[in-house]
Scaffold this motif. Structure first.
Motif, PDB file in Angstrom:
ATOM      1  N   TYR A   1       0.824  -1.215   0.000  1.00 43.70           N
ATOM      2  CA  TYR A   1       0.000   0.000   0.000  1.00 43.70           C
ATOM      3  C   TYR A   1       0.860   1.267   0.000  1.00 43.70           C
ATOM      4  N   GLN A   2       2.092   1.181  -0.539  1.00 45.24           N
ATOM      5  CA  GLN A   2       2.972   2.353  -0.515  1.00 45.24           C
ATOM      6  C   GLN A   2       2.374   3.527  -1.283  1.00 45.24           C
ATOM      7  N   GLU A   3       1.689   3.250  -2.386  1.00 44.06           N
ATOM      8  CA  GLU A   3       1.137   4.343  -3.179  1.00 44.06           C
ATOM      9  C   GLU A   3       0.060   5.099  -2.415  1.00 44.06           C
ATOM     10  N   HIS A   4      -0.614   4.422  -1.500  1.00 47.61           N
ATOM     11  CA  HIS A   4      -1.642   5.098  -0.710  1.00 47.61           C
ATOM     12  C   HIS A   4      -1.051   6.160   0.209  1.00 47.61           C
ATOM     13  N   ALA A   5       0.272   6.121   0.433  1.00 47.74           N
ATOM     14  CA  ALA A   5       0.902   7.111   1.306  1.00 47.74           C
ATOM     15  C   ALA A   5       0.903   8.499   0.698  1.00 47.74           C
ATOM     16  N   ALA A   6       0.644   8.627  -0.604  1.00 49.54           N
ATOM     17  CA  ALA A   6       0.664   9.951  -1.234  1.00 49.54           C
ATOM     18  C   ALA A   6      -0.320  10.904  -0.559  1.00 49.54           C
ATOM     19  N   ALA A   7      -1.501  10.406  -0.179  1.00 51.21           N
ATOM     20  CA  ALA A   7      -2.498  11.290   0.442  1.00 51.21           C
ATOM     21  C   ALA A   7      -2.051  11.787   1.816  1.00 51.21           C
ATOM     22  N   PRO A   8      -1.729  10.901   2.785  1.00 47.56           N
ATOM     23  CA  PRO A   8      -1.290  11.440   4.081  1.00 47.56           C
ATOM     24  C   PRO A   8       0.016  12.222   4.001  1.00 47.56           C
ATOM     25  N   LEU A   9       0.939  11.831   3.116  1.00 52.76           N
ATOM     26  CA  LEU A   9       2.184  12.589   2.985  1.00 52.76           C
ATOM     27  C   LEU A   9       1.919  13.992   2.448  1.00 52.76           C
ATOM     28  N   THR A  10       0.996  14.111   1.506  1.00 46.92           N
ATOM     29  CA  THR A  10       0.650  15.439   0.994  1.00 46.92           C
ATOM     30  C   THR A  10       0.009  16.285   2.074  1.00 46.92           C
ATOM     31  N   LEU A  11      -0.809  15.671   2.908  1.00 44.28           N
ATOM     32  CA  LEU A  11      -1.408  16.405   4.025  1.00 44.28           C
ATOM     33  C   LEU A  11      -0.346  16.813   5.044  1.00 44.28           C
ATOM     34  N   VAL A  12       0.661  15.962   5.267  1.00 43.30           N
ATOM     35  CA  VAL A  12       1.789  16.365   6.113  1.00 43.30           C
ATOM     36  C   VAL A  12       2.452  17.607   5.523  1.00 43.30           C
ATOM     37  N   GLY A  13       2.732  17.552   4.202  1.00 37.67           N
ATOM     38  CA  GLY A  13       3.384  18.680   3.562  1.00 37.67           C
ATOM     39  C   GLY A  13       2.561  19.953   3.636  1.00 37.67           C
ATOM     40  N   TRP A  14       1.257  19.843   3.371  1.00 41.97           N
ATOM     41  CA  TRP A  14       0.406  21.027   3.399  1.00 41.97           C
ATOM     42  C   TRP A  14       0.311  21.592   4.813  1.00 41.97           C
ATOM     43  N   THR A  15       0.069  20.751   5.812  1.00 38.27           N
ATOM     44  CA  THR A  15      -0.093  21.247   7.174  1.00 38.27           C
ATOM     45  C   THR A  15       1.204  21.851   7.686  1.00 38.27           C
ATOM     46  N   ALA A  16       2.336  21.215   7.374  1.00 33.96           N
ATOM     47  CA  ALA A  16       3.622  21.770   7.797  1.00 33.96           C
ATOM     48  C   ALA A  16       3.866  23.127   7.137  1.00 33.96           C
ATOM     49  N   TRP A  17       3.601  23.226   5.846  1.00 33.38           N
ATOM     50  CA  TRP A  17       3.783  24.501   5.148  1.00 33.38           C
ATOM     51  C   TRP A  17       2.852  25.562   5.703  1.00 33.38           C
ATOM     52  N   SER A  18       1.607  25.192   5.960  1.00 31.45           N
ATOM     53  CA  SER A  18       0.631  26.139   6.477  1.00 31.45           C
ATOM     54  C   SER A  18       1.022  26.665   7.848  1.00 31.45           C
ATOM     55  N   THR A  19       1.697  25.824   8.649  1.00 34.15           N
ATOM     56  CA  THR A  19       2.088  26.232   9.995  1.00 34.15           C
ATOM     57  C   THR A  19       3.516  26.759  10.046  1.00 34.15           C
ATOM     58  N   GLY A  20       4.155  26.982   8.885  1.00 30.34           N
ATOM     59  CA  GLY A  20       5.448  27.638   8.850  1.00 30.34           C
ATOM     60  C   GLY A  20       6.662  26.737   8.863  1.00 30.34           C
ATOM     61  N   ASP A  21       6.484  25.427   8.738  1.00 26.59           N
ATOM     62  CA  ASP A  21       7.606  24.488   8.770  1.00 26.59           C
ATOM     63  C   ASP A  21       7.934  24.059   7.337  1.00 26.59           C
TER      64      ASP A  21
END
Length: 475
Positions: free
Chosen positions: A334-354
């Motif tokens: 299920y490695q390809e399914h990680a794209a969704a949570p990883l993108t949310l990690v990236g978005w939330t980190a960027w939104s919070t200044g990281d």
């Protein structure tokens, strides 16, 4: 990160300091990126007579020397064209090659092995009329210069790097509140499955969730199954967000038996030292079945976009922890399914200044699925130095547009009852209709809506766990 993904950034706006010589350049590199760039090639633009730092581009060093020529051309073009787009074409470039030696290899051997790559980078930049002022190899705690011929300042056996926290760059970064997040390898490890016996349990949970979800989504009439799964996924996610705001209790779910946790980030200060324990505690709050339900549910584009609304305040902090856990639970196959949570990690980190964490997470998301459009757009926006507030505003508008009908429906029902109260024959029927429209619908959505009044504080509302899981659809 592999050679298919690169990271860039625009000119810095931090406090200015003066760096003198290769030693201080090597020490400054982690502070420019926010982490130690293991197994990376980094190009830094210089501007003006004083060599002011500008944009940076980072890429994993290709394992095959056959890729070095094309990689060098690509990196040089990205850095120069990126600077030209913002009106700051570089006047010079500094090249860094960072790679740890394999067992039995020395730092000097790494430097010699990478020398042809360094030379190709220099010629690629020169072909664009941009000189390379310095090219350094950093390996095994040493730095080597490919440009300086003076063995007195740059001996062929390398020069030890300065002790962490003892240089002018480290002091300036500490004063400015800049925090290193460890090595790139450590940051990526926090977002990948760690292996161990717990993987089999998580794989079985993902198989069971997929078997339950796919029929509901594909066979449901008029998207009814998809909508039901979406609401259940968001309801479950919101309940888990609240778990992160409460102290751990004896009733907290236990992690899968034998689950191994990735190595923590070894950054200066207390925050870095607590990373391993924090990740383990977060893993303990989510069962294998719950993780599988959320991973499958987030494959739906609308579900993922609504989850992205948890981007600020306590929600943003808790969501970042949740998305990290889900990324670590995307075991094979299920490695390809990680794209969704990883993108949310990236978005939330960027939104919070990281931004450093955002770049790493979005790069991994594109490694998992190179065609994942949301990750592509965020990666480009982050690299071009755009302000995430524009996207935050769009997400707030979407959230508010869903909240408006829920807030106006009860008021409309009361007005209808007041105007018809003298008509005894219709009062009971209108009263029941008003309660059904204003109360039942509002209650059904209370635990799902990612924002609005119910999201102002942790523990608000009465969330209920969803029963089934989501399915994979859209990007």
């Amino acid at each position: 990160m592999n050679a298919n993904r690169h990271e860039t950034s625009g000119p810095t706006r931090t406090q200015q300091i003066t760096l003198r010589g290769p030693a201080e350049l090597a020490d400054a590199l982690p502070f420019m990126l926010g982490f130690h760039p293991t197994d990376s090639v980094v190009l830094v633009a210089l501007h003006g007579e004083r060599g002011r730092f500008g944009g940076r581009v980072r890429l994993g060093i290709p394992s095959s020397p056959r890729e070095w020529a094309s990689t060098a051309d690509h990196l040089a073009e990205c850095l120069v064209e990126g600077g030209a787009r913002v009106g700051a074409r570089p006047d010079g470039i500094v090249v860094f090659l960072c790679q740890d030696p394999v067992p039995g290899e020395t730092g000097r051997r790494v430097m010699e092995r990478l020398r042809p790559f360094a030379q190709r980078l220099r010629t690629a930049c020169g072909a664009l009329d941009i000189p390379v002022y310095e090219a350094l190899c950093i390996s095994d705690g040493l730095y080597f210069s490919y440009c300086c011929p003076d063995a007195r300042c740059c001996p062929p056996d390398g020069t030890p790097l300065a002790l962490s926290g003892t240089t002018v760059m480290a002091a300036t970064a500490a004063y400015a509140g800049v925090q290193l997040r460890g090595t790139l390898r450590d940051m990526e490890a926090r977002l990948k499955p760690a292996g161990g016996p717990g993987e089999e349990e998580q794989r079985a949970a993902l198989d069971a969730a997929a078997a339950s979800i796919v029929p509901r989504v594909l066979e449901g009439s008029e998207d009814r199954g998809r909508v039901e799964v979406r609401e259940e996924t968001l309801r479950l996610a919101r309940e888990i967000l609240r778990r992160f705001t409460r102290p751990k209790s004896p009733k907290s779910p236990k992690p899968p038996t034998g689950t191994a946790h990735p190595a923590g980030v070894t950054t200066p200060g207390k925050a870095g030292a607590d990373t391993t324990a924090g990740d383990a505690a977060d893993d303990a709050l989510i069962t294998s079945g719950e993780a599988a339900a959320l991973i499958l549910g987030l494959q739906d584009r609308v579900t993922r976009d609504r989850a992205a609304e948890w981007m600020e305040g306590w929600e943003g902090t808790a969501a970042l922890r949740l998305w990290r856990v889900l990324a670590r639970r995307c075991v094979t196959p299920y490695q390809e399914h990680a794209a969704a949570p990883l993108t949310l990690v990236g978005w939330t980190a960027w939104s919070t200044g990281d931004e450093p964490t955002a770049r790493v997470a979005l790069g991994l998301a594109l490694d998992a699925d190179p065609e994942y459009v949301f990750a592509q757009l965020l990666h480009q926006a982050c690299n071009e130095g755009l302000d995430p507030e524009s996207l935050r505003s769009c997400l707030r508008s979407e959230r508010d547009s869903r909240a408006a009908p829920q807030q106006t429906a009860p008021a409309s029902s009361r007005r209808v009852r007041m105007r018809t109260s003298h008509r005894q024959g219709t009062r009971p029927a209108l009263g029941r209709a008003g309660r059904q429209t204003g109360t039942r619908d509002r209650r059904a959505a209370a635990g799902v809506r990612p924002g609005g009044p119910a999201a102002d504080r942790p523990g608000s509302g009465s969330p209920r766990q969803g029963g089934q899981r989501g399915s994979r659809s859209g990007r």
